[in-house]
Design a protein around this motif. Structure first.
Motif, PDB file in Angstrom:
ATOM      1  N   SER A  72       6.205  12.394   7.921  1.00 35.89           N
ATOM      2  CA  SER A  72       7.196  12.967   7.008  1.00 35.89           C
ATOM      3  C   SER A  72       7.093  14.487   6.981  1.00 35.89           C
ATOM      4  CB  SER A  72       6.997  12.405   5.596  1.00 35.89           C
ATOM      5  OG  SER A  72       7.193  11.009   5.573  1.00 35.89           O
ATOM      6  N   ILE A  73       5.866  15.007   7.014  1.00 33.54           N
ATOM      7  CA  ILE A  73       5.663  16.458   7.020  1.00 33.54           C
ATOM      8  C   ILE A  73       6.257  17.074   8.279  1.00 33.54           C
ATOM      9  CG2 ILE A  73       3.879  18.238   7.173  1.00 33.54           C
ATOM     10  CD1 ILE A  73       2.142  16.462   5.347  1.00 33.54           C
ATOM     11  N   VAL A  74       6.031  16.437   9.423  1.00 32.87           N
ATOM     12  CA  VAL A  74       6.579  16.934  10.685  1.00 32.87           C
ATOM     13  C   VAL A  74       8.110  16.922  10.639  1.00 32.87           C
ATOM     14  CG1 VAL A  74       6.782  16.475  13.157  1.00 32.87           C
ATOM     15  CG2 VAL A  74       4.551  16.293  12.024  1.00 32.87           C
ATOM     16  N   GLN A  75       8.676  15.827  10.124  1.00 30.38           N
ATOM     17  CA  GLN A  75      10.138  15.728  10.022  1.00 30.38           C
ATOM     18  C   GLN A  75      10.713  16.794   9.094  1.00 30.38           C
ATOM     19  OE1 GLN A  75      10.754  11.677   8.804  1.00 30.38           O
ATOM     20  NE2 GLN A  75      10.256  10.834  10.842  1.00 30.38           N
ATOM     21  N   ALA A  76       9.926  17.181   8.086  1.00 27.16           N
ATOM     22  CA  ALA A  76      10.405  18.192   7.134  1.00 27.16           C
ATOM     23  C   ALA A  76      10.301  19.603   7.699  1.00 27.16           C
ATOM     24  CB  ALA A  76       9.609  18.096   5.836  1.00 27.16           C
ATOM     25  N   GLY A  77       9.597  19.773   8.829  1.00 22.04           N
ATOM     26  CA  GLY A  77       9.481  21.087   9.442  1.00 22.04           C
ATOM     27  C   GLY A  77       8.169  21.785   9.171  1.00 22.04           C
ATOM     28  N   GLY A  78       7.199  21.083   8.575  1.00 20.80           N
ATOM     29  CA  GLY A  78       5.895  21.676   8.306  1.00 20.80           C
ATOM     30  C   GLY A  78       5.438  21.406   6.884  1.00 20.80           C
ATOM     31  N   ILE A  79       4.217  21.851   6.596  1.00 22.09           N
ATOM     32  CA  ILE A  79       3.623  21.552   5.291  1.00 22.09           C
ATOM     33  C   ILE A  79       4.378  22.234   4.157  1.00 22.09           C
ATOM     34  CG2 ILE A  79       1.565  21.930   3.857  1.00 22.09           C
ATOM     35  CD1 ILE A  79      -0.151  21.402   6.289  1.00 22.09           C
ATOM     36  N   GLN A  80       4.684  23.547   4.290  1.00 24.71           N
ATOM     37  CA  GLN A  80       5.332  24.254   3.194  1.00 24.71           C
ATOM     38  C   GLN A  80       6.748  23.738   2.929  1.00 24.71           C
ATOM     39  OE1 GLN A  80       3.391  26.308   1.389  1.00 24.71           O
ATOM     40  NE2 GLN A  80       5.062  26.148  -0.081  1.00 24.71           N
ATOM     41  N   PRO A  81       7.585  23.550   3.966  1.00 21.96           N
ATOM     42  CA  PRO A  81       8.915  22.969   3.690  1.00 21.96           C
ATOM     43  C   PRO A  81       8.819  21.574   3.074  1.00 21.96           C
ATOM     44  CG  PRO A  81       8.872  23.974   5.858  1.00 21.96           C
ATOM     45  CD  PRO A  81       7.468  23.987   5.369  1.00 21.96           C
ATOM     46  N   ALA A  91       0.493  22.669 -10.545  1.00 21.42           N
ATOM     47  CA  ALA A  91      -0.417  21.526 -10.429  1.00 21.42           C
ATOM     48  C   ALA A  91       0.084  20.530  -9.385  1.00 21.42           C
ATOM     49  CB  ALA A  91      -0.562  20.846 -11.788  1.00 21.42           C
ATOM     50  N   GLU A  92       1.383  20.264  -9.406  1.00 19.65           N
ATOM     51  CA  GLU A  92       1.939  19.334  -8.424  1.00 19.65           C
ATOM     52  C   GLU A  92       1.882  19.912  -7.014  1.00 19.65           C
ATOM     53  OE1 GLU A  92       3.841  15.705  -7.181  1.00 19.65           O
ATOM     54  OE2 GLU A  92       2.566  16.355  -8.850  1.00 19.65           O
ATOM     55  N   ARG A  93       2.100  21.227  -6.908  1.00 23.42           N
ATOM     56  CA  ARG A  93       2.006  21.878  -5.593  1.00 23.42           C
ATOM     57  C   ARG A  93       0.591  21.742  -5.035  1.00 23.42           C
ATOM     58  NH1 ARG A  93       5.182  25.614  -3.067  1.00 23.42           N
ATOM     59  NH2 ARG A  93       6.454  25.911  -4.947  1.00 23.42           N
ATOM     60  N   ARG A  94      -0.428  21.946  -5.902  1.00 25.73           N
ATOM     61  CA  ARG A  94      -1.805  21.797  -5.454  1.00 25.73           C
ATOM     62  C   ARG A  94      -2.084  20.360  -5.013  1.00 25.73           C
ATOM     63  NH1 ARG A  94      -2.758  25.260  -9.914  1.00 25.73           N
ATOM     64  NH2 ARG A  94      -3.308  23.461 -11.253  1.00 25.73           N
ATOM     65  N   ARG A  95      -1.570  19.397  -5.771  1.00 23.71           N
ATOM     66  CA  ARG A  95      -1.790  17.989  -5.417  1.00 23.71           C
ATOM     67  C   ARG A  95      -1.136  17.663  -4.085  1.00 23.71           C
ATOM     68  NH1 ARG A  95       0.244  13.309  -5.099  1.00 23.71           N
ATOM     69  NH2 ARG A  95       2.328  14.039  -5.655  1.00 23.71           N
ATOM     70  N   LEU A  96       0.102  18.132  -3.908  1.00 22.25           N
ATOM     71  CA  LEU A  96       0.812  17.877  -2.643  1.00 22.25           C
ATOM     72  C   LEU A  96       0.106  18.565  -1.472  1.00 22.25           C
ATOM     73  CD1 LEU A  96       4.502  18.267  -3.860  1.00 22.25           C
ATOM     74  CD2 LEU A  96       3.465  16.171  -2.996  1.00 22.25           C
ATOM     75  N   ARG A  97      -0.432  19.767  -1.724  1.00 18.22           N
ATOM     76  CA  ARG A  97      -1.137  20.471  -0.653  1.00 18.22           C
ATOM     77  C   ARG A  97      -2.411  19.716  -0.258  1.00 18.22           C
ATOM     78  NH1 ARG A  97      -1.060  25.137  -2.779  1.00 18.22           N
ATOM     79  NH2 ARG A  97       0.738  25.934  -1.634  1.00 18.22           N
ATOM     80  N   ARG A  98      -3.122  19.166  -1.244  1.00 20.47           N
ATOM     81  CA  ARG A  98      -4.313  18.365  -0.927  1.00 20.47           C
ATOM     82  C   ARG A  98      -3.938  17.142  -0.103  1.00 20.47           C
ATOM     83  NH1 ARG A  98      -5.732  19.529  -6.366  1.00 20.47           N
ATOM     84  NH2 ARG A  98      -4.966  17.463  -7.010  1.00 20.47           N
ATOM     85  N   GLU A  99      -2.864  16.467  -0.496  1.00 19.88           N
ATOM     86  CA  GLU A  99      -2.411  15.293   0.269  1.00 19.88           C
ATOM     87  C   GLU A  99      -2.009  15.692   1.689  1.00 19.88           C
ATOM     88  OE1 GLU A  99       0.718  13.282  -1.723  1.00 19.88           O
ATOM     89  OE2 GLU A  99      -0.610  12.276  -3.159  1.00 19.88           O
ATOM     90  N   TRP A 137      -3.047  18.299   3.391  1.00 19.61           N
ATOM     91  CA  TRP A 137      -4.236  18.678   4.157  1.00 19.61           C
ATOM     92  C   TRP A 137      -4.995  17.441   4.622  1.00 19.61           C
ATOM     93  CZ3 TRP A 137      -6.251  21.920   7.179  1.00 19.61           C
ATOM     94  CH2 TRP A 137      -7.630  22.018   7.389  1.00 19.61           C
ATOM     95  N   ALA A 138      -5.076  16.425   3.742  1.00 19.25           N
ATOM     96  CA  ALA A 138      -5.741  15.177   4.122  1.00 19.25           C
ATOM     97  C   ALA A 138      -4.984  14.504   5.267  1.00 19.25           C
ATOM     98  CB  ALA A 138      -5.837  14.237   2.931  1.00 19.25           C
ATOM     99  N   ALA A 139      -3.652  14.549   5.196  1.00 13.13           N
ATOM    100  CA  ALA A 139      -2.843  13.971   6.272  1.00 13.13           C
ATOM    101  C   ALA A 139      -3.020  14.757   7.566  1.00 13.13           C
ATOM    102  CB  ALA A 139      -1.373  13.946   5.868  1.00 13.13           C
ATOM    103  N   PHE A 140      -3.117  16.085   7.444  1.00 14.82           N
ATOM    104  CA  PHE A 140      -3.331  16.916   8.628  1.00 14.82           C
ATOM    105  C   PHE A 140      -4.669  16.570   9.280  1.00 14.82           C
ATOM    106  CE2 PHE A 140      -4.863  20.690  10.807  1.00 14.82           C
ATOM    107  CZ  PHE A 140      -3.739  21.096  11.527  1.00 14.82           C
TER     108      PHE A 140
END
Length: 437
Positions: free
Chosen positions: A15-24, A62-70, A72-75
């Motif tokens: 899903s991250i790849v389809q979205a164009g990367g982690i930040q998008p 807080a949600e941004r941090r949680r999504l970033r952790r997820e 990073w774990a997926a990466f």
């Protein structure tokens, strides 16, 4: 309505790849789940509006941090990321300047499995990316390693340290051995750890010799470092990523076990190299010594010698009917230069010269005269005596167990089948008559 959270890291990474990367991906998820806050000026806000605005920003952060952790774990579930102290790694795909020309063609010519990425290697080994990273990761000081250490006695009375791989690493090394290392080109002069070859095939070319010269390579496995092993896999046709991982799986640093503050540490004493005990080490050295064997075979032919190699034992012999002077000094000088060029060192104290007037021994077998190689006379005599003592029930403080005697009889049978079989039959009869049988 907030989208259901994805817990599978592999699906999440897609899903991250389809979205164009982690930040998008994070921004899209914040917007979809109602957490993304539109930024605006706060000067005209009431206290209530300002408090609600700050609360929304905190919830978004807080949600941004949680999504970033997820994310990073997926990466990390899909990428190697890092392989430890002093190991260069980049997850960026693509060729580099050190790749062999037509690398995939070279690998196919050697009938090697196509491995174009860490993901393909992990799947071939039956591992996940995190498990592959765990097996390949290097630490200079580690609390746990993938090897257990024990020692075996050497002939000189000292001890040889053996580092045996743990089950999961051993399975990975066996796969590499069967599918890659054993398929790499090996010179015909090599006889160690190869199907259809043995100490007998190594000794046979040196029968009926005027002189036999035996040379030992010093610290054979420790001399073959990670860099050399990686170069071998790259030359075989694998690119940077896969060659690095293969080399790390097949190597380990020599280590000292240190106790500090109640903790056990395995401290690296030098660069990673081939461990004495890994199933891949002998096959890798055979392939790595291809050019050494080619050059030494050429030296032997040009100077009238015969040449074979069994692991770190180099043997040269001059045929008995040779009319020329042996020229041992010339041979040793040339061999020393070639061995040094190829990254090895001669163990001078173990260099031995045997003339036809004395005992000539090659990889434990006697090669004097035009007979086939054979076990030494005192070895056979001592074995006969040991079997006789067992048959007659004569006790001896130095008596060896039947299993050891059977191994020695099998060694005799390799060169003298009739004598070896007779010894094994007599030994078997003695064991059957034993009260403990």
């Amino acid at each position: 309505m907030a989208m259901q959270r994805q817990t599978n890291p592999f699906d999440l990474w897609r899903s991250i790849v389809q979205a164009g990367g982690i930040q998008p991906y994070i921004n899209a998820q914040l917007s979809e789940r109602g957490f993304l806050v539109a930024r605006r000026e706060t000067d005209g806000m009431s206290e209530r509006e300002l408090a609600d605005y700050k609360k929304s920003l905190k919830a978004e952060a807080a949600e941004r941090r949680r999504l970033r952790r997820e994310a990073w774990a997926a990466f990390r579930a899909e990428h190697i990321v890092h392989l430890g102290d002093g190991v260069y790694w980049s997850d960026e795909p693509g060729p580099d300047r050190w790749d062999q020309p037509n690398a995939e063609v070279r690998a196919a010519e050697n009938e090697l499995p196509p491995l174009d990425s860490p993901r393909q290697l992990a799947e071939a080994l039956g591992l996940t990316i995190p498990q592959l990273r765990w097996l390949a990761f290097h630490r200079d000081a580690a609390r746990r390693i993938h090897y257990r250490r024990f020692t075996i006695p050497k002939r000189d009375g000292s001890e040889r340290a053996i580092w045996a791989p743990m089950p999961r690493l051993k399975r990975a090394q066996h796969w590499i051995l069967r599918n890659i290392a054993e398929k790499l080109p090996v010179h015909g002069a090599a006889h160690g750890f190869l199907p259809g070859r043995s100490i007998l095939s190594n000794a046979a070319p040196h029968c009926d010799s005027k002189v036999v010269v035996r040379i030992d390579l010093k610290d054979f496995f420790p001399t073959v470092t990670l860099r050399r092993v990686k170069g071998l896999f790259r030359k075989a046709g694998y690119r940077e990523h896969v060659a690095t991982l293969l080399a790390l799986i097949c190597t380990e640093s020599p280590r000292e076990i240190v106790e500090q503050d109640g903790e056990t540490y395995y401290v690296a004493l030098g660069p990673r190299c081939l461990p004495q005990g890994a199933p891949t080490s002998p096959a890798i050295t055979n392939a790595l010594c291809l050019r050494l064997d080619q050059r030494l075979s050429g030296v032997a032919r040009s100077q009238g010698w015969r040449y074979t190699r069994y692991a770190d034992d180099l043997t040269f012999s001059r045929p008995a009917d040779s009319k020329e002077a042996p020229g041992i000094g010339r041979l040793l000088g040339t061999v020393r230069r070639v061995v040094g060029d190829e990254g090895f060192t001669i163990h001078d104290k173990k260099t031995a010269v045997g003339h036809n007037g004395g005992r000539q021994r090659v990889t434990g077998l006697i090669v004097n005269g035009d007979r086939t190689p054979r076990a030494p006379r005192e070895f056979r005599r001592n074995l006969r005596a040991a079997i006789h003592n067992l048959v007659t029930g004569k006790e001896s403080p130095s008596a060896e167990p039947p299993s050891v005697l059977a191994g020695r009889a099998a060694f005799v049978a390799m060169t003298d089948p009739s004598l070896g079989r007779a010894m094994l039959e007599r030994l078997s009869q003695a064991v059957e008559r034993s009260p403990e049988a």
